[in-house]
Design a protein around this motif. Structure first.
Motif, PDB file in Angstrom:
ATOM      1  N   GLU A 189       4.115 -54.734  30.527  1.00 28.92           N
ATOM      2  CA  GLU A 189       4.096 -53.617  31.241  1.00 28.92           C
ATOM      3  C   GLU A 189       2.787 -53.037  30.101  1.00 28.92           C
ATOM      4  N   PRO A 190       2.182 -52.385  29.631  1.00 29.17           N
ATOM      5  CA  PRO A 190       1.459 -52.005  29.888  1.00 29.17           C
ATOM      6  C   PRO A 190       1.478 -50.895  27.986  1.00 29.17           C
ATOM      7  N   PHE A 191       1.060 -51.148  27.147  1.00 32.42           N
ATOM      8  CA  PHE A 191       1.257 -50.338  25.772  1.00 32.42           C
ATOM      9  C   PHE A 191       0.294 -49.602  25.293  1.00 32.42           C
ATOM     10  N   GLN A 192       1.012 -48.347  24.658  1.00 28.97           N
ATOM     11  CA  GLN A 192      -0.441 -47.026  24.607  1.00 28.97           C
ATOM     12  C   GLN A 192      -0.817 -47.159  23.332  1.00 28.97           C
ATOM     13  N   ASP A 193      -1.423 -48.406  22.219  1.00 29.81           N
ATOM     14  CA  ASP A 193      -1.954 -47.870  21.022  1.00 29.81           C
ATOM     15  C   ASP A 193      -2.405 -47.008  19.860  1.00 29.81           C
ATOM     16  N   MET A 239      -5.288 -38.376  20.836  1.00 31.61           N
ATOM     17  CA  MET A 239      -3.879 -39.537  20.936  1.00 31.61           C
ATOM     18  C   MET A 239      -3.196 -39.085  19.874  1.00 31.61           C
ATOM     19  N   LEU A 240      -3.463 -38.438  18.930  1.00 29.72           N
ATOM     20  CA  LEU A 240      -2.481 -38.022  17.467  1.00 29.72           C
ATOM     21  C   LEU A 240      -1.556 -36.907  17.801  1.00 29.72           C
ATOM     22  N   ALA A 241      -2.045 -36.168  18.818  1.00 28.33           N
ATOM     23  CA  ALA A 241      -1.777 -34.857  19.086  1.00 28.33           C
ATOM     24  C   ALA A 241      -0.192 -35.173  20.396  1.00 28.33           C
ATOM     25  N   PHE A 242       0.055 -36.513  20.973  1.00 30.47           N
ATOM     26  CA  PHE A 242       0.974 -37.044  21.358  1.00 30.47           C
ATOM     27  C   PHE A 242       1.785 -37.107  21.046  1.00 30.47           C
ATOM     28  N   VAL A 243       1.641 -38.075  19.648  1.00 25.80           N
ATOM     29  CA  VAL A 243       2.528 -38.731  18.296  1.00 25.80           C
ATOM     30  C   VAL A 243       3.232 -37.500  17.526  1.00 25.80           C
ATOM     31  N   VAL A 244       2.198 -36.100  17.554  1.00 30.65           N
ATOM     32  CA  VAL A 244       2.965 -35.267  16.955  1.00 30.65           C
ATOM     33  C   VAL A 244       3.813 -34.392  18.019  1.00 30.65           C
ATOM     34  N   ARG A 245       4.042 -34.333  19.436  1.00 31.96           N
ATOM     35  CA  ARG A 245       4.312 -33.592  20.768  1.00 31.96           C
ATOM     36  C   ARG A 245       5.950 -34.452  20.634  1.00 31.96           C
ATOM     37  N   CYS A 246       5.504 -35.919  20.226  1.00 28.11           N
ATOM     38  CA  CYS A 246       7.124 -36.447  20.278  1.00 28.11           C
ATOM     39  C   CYS A 246       8.128 -36.280  19.483  1.00 28.11           C
ATOM     40  N   CYS A 268      -4.993 -48.353  25.573  1.00 27.02           N
ATOM     41  CA  CYS A 268      -4.211 -48.944  26.211  1.00 27.02           C
ATOM     42  C   CYS A 268      -4.556 -50.216  26.465  1.00 27.02           C
ATOM     43  N   ASN A 269      -3.010 -51.228  26.016  1.00 29.09           N
ATOM     44  CA  ASN A 269      -3.600 -52.511  25.829  1.00 29.09           C
ATOM     45  C   ASN A 269      -2.269 -53.230  26.370  1.00 29.09           C
ATOM     46  N   ARG A 270      -2.580 -54.744  27.379  1.00 25.51           N
ATOM     47  CA  ARG A 270      -1.683 -55.459  27.995  1.00 25.51           C
ATOM     48  C   ARG A 270      -1.929 -56.919  27.790  1.00 25.51           C
ATOM     49  N   HIS A 271      -1.236 -57.409  26.944  1.00 21.18           N
ATOM     50  CA  HIS A 271      -1.301 -59.366  26.480  1.00 21.18           C
ATOM     51  C   HIS A 271      -0.149 -59.841  28.105  1.00 21.18           C
ATOM     52  N   TRP A 315      -1.765 -58.382  14.258  1.00 23.47           N
ATOM     53  CA  TRP A 315      -0.454 -58.254  15.484  1.00 23.47           C
ATOM     54  C   TRP A 315      -0.624 -57.605  16.541  1.00 23.47           C
ATOM     55  N   LEU A 316      -1.887 -57.521  16.892  1.00 22.60           N
ATOM     56  CA  LEU A 316      -1.817 -56.453  18.425  1.00 22.60           C
ATOM     57  C   LEU A 316      -1.260 -57.314  19.496  1.00 22.60           C
ATOM     58  N   ILE A 317      -2.161 -58.645  19.941  1.00 24.13           N
ATOM     59  CA  ILE A 317      -1.739 -59.042  20.781  1.00 24.13           C
ATOM     60  C   ILE A 317      -0.426 -59.753  21.001  1.00 24.13           C
ATOM     61  N   SER A 318       0.620 -59.790  19.476  1.00 26.02           N
ATOM     62  CA  SER A 318       1.667 -59.919  19.362  1.00 26.02           C
ATOM     63  C   SER A 318       2.639 -58.616  20.272  1.00 26.02           C
ATOM     64  N   THR A 319       2.082 -57.835  20.323  1.00 28.78           N
ATOM     65  CA  THR A 319       3.008 -56.149  20.368  1.00 28.78           C
ATOM     66  C   THR A 319       3.628 -56.892  21.905  1.00 28.78           C
ATOM     67  N   SER A 320       2.688 -56.747  23.135  1.00 28.52           N
ATOM     68  CA  SER A 320       3.428 -56.996  24.225  1.00 28.52           C
ATOM     69  C   SER A 320       4.645 -57.832  23.860  1.00 28.52           C
ATOM     70  N   LYS A 321       4.716 -59.078  23.271  1.00 32.06           N
ATOM     71  CA  LYS A 321       5.875 -59.683  23.382  1.00 32.06           C
ATOM     72  C   LYS A 321       7.069 -59.393  22.448  1.00 32.06           C
ATOM     73  N   HIS A 322       6.906 -58.368  21.518  1.00 37.61           N
ATOM     74  CA  HIS A 322       7.772 -57.653  20.597  1.00 37.61           C
ATOM     75  C   HIS A 322       8.140 -56.595  22.256  1.00 37.61           C
ATOM     76  N   LEU A 323       7.968 -55.868  22.246  1.00 34.92           N
ATOM     77  CA  LEU A 323       8.240 -55.041  23.764  1.00 34.92           C
ATOM     78  C   LEU A 323       8.901 -55.832  24.964  1.00 34.92           C
ATOM     79  N   LEU A 324       8.275 -56.927  25.104  1.00 36.89           N
ATOM     80  CA  LEU A 324       9.937 -57.583  25.863  1.00 36.89           C
ATOM     81  C   LEU A 324      11.024 -57.763  24.705  1.00 36.89           C
ATOM     82  N   LEU A 325      10.859 -58.245  23.952  1.00 41.40           N
ATOM     83  CA  LEU A 325      12.029 -58.394  23.028  1.00 41.40           C
ATOM     84  C   LEU A 325      13.094 -56.905  23.075  1.00 41.40           C
ATOM     85  N   TYR A 326      11.678 -55.406  22.922  1.00 40.30           N
ATOM     86  CA  TYR A 326      12.985 -54.263  23.163  1.00 40.30           C
ATOM     87  C   TYR A 326      13.668 -54.142  23.968  1.00 40.30           C
TER      88      TYR A 326
END
Length: 505
Positions: free
Chosen positions: A178-182, A1-8, A187-190, A232-243
């Protein structure tokens, strides 16, 4: 997973760039070990990727603020050696770094959401909301807002606003999250709309709630990664809707597993035993605390005692953080402190700071009892530290009653010595004769041997009684370090003087 962060976040040269992380505590309490751990992981992540570490105070809940805690939080980060690059005190390019000073930003975002229909005014009274809550509890359901004001027409809303009725602004939750990758939990989705009512984003007092404020600030401060507690994991989907509703690109999320008590209970700001200021006042070293709170968790190539911050940065790997909660056994902290204290005593560059601290503490604790100023001399303090290295867990140990003899001469009645041995005078003369020609650089091993050799001249007293008599004369204590260690620590001249005083008193 870290490799993905670095590539970005790679530049053309391959160097990681653009990493910006934040620690965003609420100044409703003083910093505790759980908060320190979150701050530390953010600091380490920033340093690992040559990024920036931001301190932001989330003080929009004005009713719960505790005066002085904001300043104390930054003080404690400085003390711990993980000072932020940008903060309320230091400033920075995207300030201010205190949410109560950024209200205009939240109102602009709220207006944008209202215009797009992603938010709406809610005029429900506290009494109605309380009734909804009680009804849900009576039905054994999770309390949630019923979204009643969603149904208001534009005209009805305008009329209520003209009447200046108290109101809040709510965000319209939509189905189809939409699901997000933590970076830690995968993979998470609430589906928040299925279990929650529309959340308040702007309160009646004109201050935003956490959900809106953190999204706005992370965007405006160009935060690239959000490392925060797993609660705060369960709140992240809410925050992504705001984004999404605001048309902004979200940061990447990494939710850190909780730091729990040894019994599995949650750490609390209200637990006096986990507050950083308390540890600092008790003599714990910041290096020991950082080592301790990382050792009980994950995220490093290996867990071992004695690591300093530079090593933690070097060995950190976010892909190694597991989802298991870290259990904190505070009984082990003293051992961590002993290891780091010994290392600093051994270091010629770090030892002078310890000497200055101990000099100040001795003067403060013993004050007028210090009849001899020589005990505050740098050479004497250094000798004490070097000889007791490995025997003490903190500098505070040297201020305890069991070490008072190091700083003040004991008052020992002659009768006590004579009660141990009728040959007290003869023993004193023999030992003083042994010590007087010695230099300041005695060793424990040599003295032990020479004290043993004197036994042949003390036929009327057993060796153990001789040691008991000498320990009492030197320290006024029945128990403590060996007599040889005491003599080396005090030096031959002071040892002779104390023995002489005791037998002649």
């Amino acid at each position: 997973m870290l490799a993905f962060v670095v590539r970005c976040y790679c530049t053309a040269s391959g160097e990681v760039a653009g990493v910006r992380v934040r620690f965003a505590p609420s100044p409703t309490g003083f910093l505790h070990l759980g908060g320190l751990r979150t701050a530390l992981y953010n600091f380490i992540f920033a340093r690992k990727h040559k990024g920036s570490f931001i301190l932001r105070l989330e003080d929009t809940d004005q009713s719960r603020l505790v005066p002085g805690t904001g300043e104390s939080i930054e003080d404690m980060l400085d003390w711990a050696g993980i000072a932020p690059d940008e903060s309320p005190r230091r400033g920075g390019p995207v300030g201010p770094y205190q949410q109560s000073q950024r209200i205009a930003l939240y109102h602009r975002a709220t207006e944008k959401l209202l215009k797009s229909g992603s938010a709406y005014y809610c005029f429900c009274t506290p009494q109605r909301l309380e009734l909804l809550k009680k009804e849900a509890q009576r039905s054994r359901q999770t309390p949630r807002y019923d979204n009643r004001c969603r149904q208001l027409t534009a005209q009805q809303t305008e009329e209520k606003l003209e009447q200046k009725l108290p109101h809040v602004v709510r965000f319209r939750l939509e189905q189809g999250v939409e699901p997000f990758q933590d970076l830690i939990y995968g993979c998470n989705r609430h589906e928040v709309a299925a279990v929650e009512g529309d959340p308040v984003i702007m309160k009646a007092d004109g201050f935003p709630t956490y959900h809106l404020a953190c999204v706005v600030d992370d965007h405006e401060m160009r935060v690239s990664h959000v490392l925060r507690g797993a609660e705060w994991l369960i709140s992240t989907s809410k925050h992504l809707l705001l984004y999404k509703a605001l048309g902004w690109k979200p940061p990447q999320f990494a939710h850190l597993p909780l730091l729990l008590n040894k019994d599995g209970g949650k750490l609390s700001k209200r637990q006096g035993g986990v507050l950083l200021e308390g540890f600092a006042e008790s003599g714990y070293l910041p290096e020991a605390l950082l080592d301790f709170i990382t050792n009980c968790g994950s995220g490093f190539t290996e867990n071992r005692m004695g690591r300093v911050l530079e090593e933690l940065v070097l060995e950190f790997d976010i892909s190694r953080i597991t989802t298991h909660s870290a259990l904190l056994d505070l009984q082990k902290l003293s051992e961590f402190n002993r290891i780091h204290l010994s290392r600093q005593i051994e270091s010629e560059s770090l030892r002078p700071k310890l000497v200055r601290e101990l000099q100040a503490e001795v003067e403060k604790v013993y004050g007028e009892q210090l009849l001899d100023s020589e005990v505050l001399a740098t050479g004497y303090i250094e000798r004490v530290l070097l000889l007791r290295k490995g025997h003490i867990n903190s500098l505070k140990d040297l201020l305890s009653p069991s070490y008072s003899y190091v700083w003040v001469r004991p008052s020992v009645p002659r009768e006590q010595l004579c009660a141990i041995s009728a040959e007290a005078d003869a023993i004193a003369l023999l030992v003083m004769g042994l010590l007087e020609p010695k230099s300041m650089f005695l060793t424990t091993e040599v003295l032990n041997g020479e004290l043993r050799a004197l036994q042949s001249q003390m036929k009327g007293t057993e060796y153990s009684s001789v040691m008991k008599l000498l320990r009492l004369a030197l320290s006024g204590l029945q128990h403590g370090p060996s007599v040889a260690e005491m003599m080396v620590l005090l030096g031959p001249q002071e040892s002779c003087q104390r023995i002489k005083n005791a037998v002649s008193s």
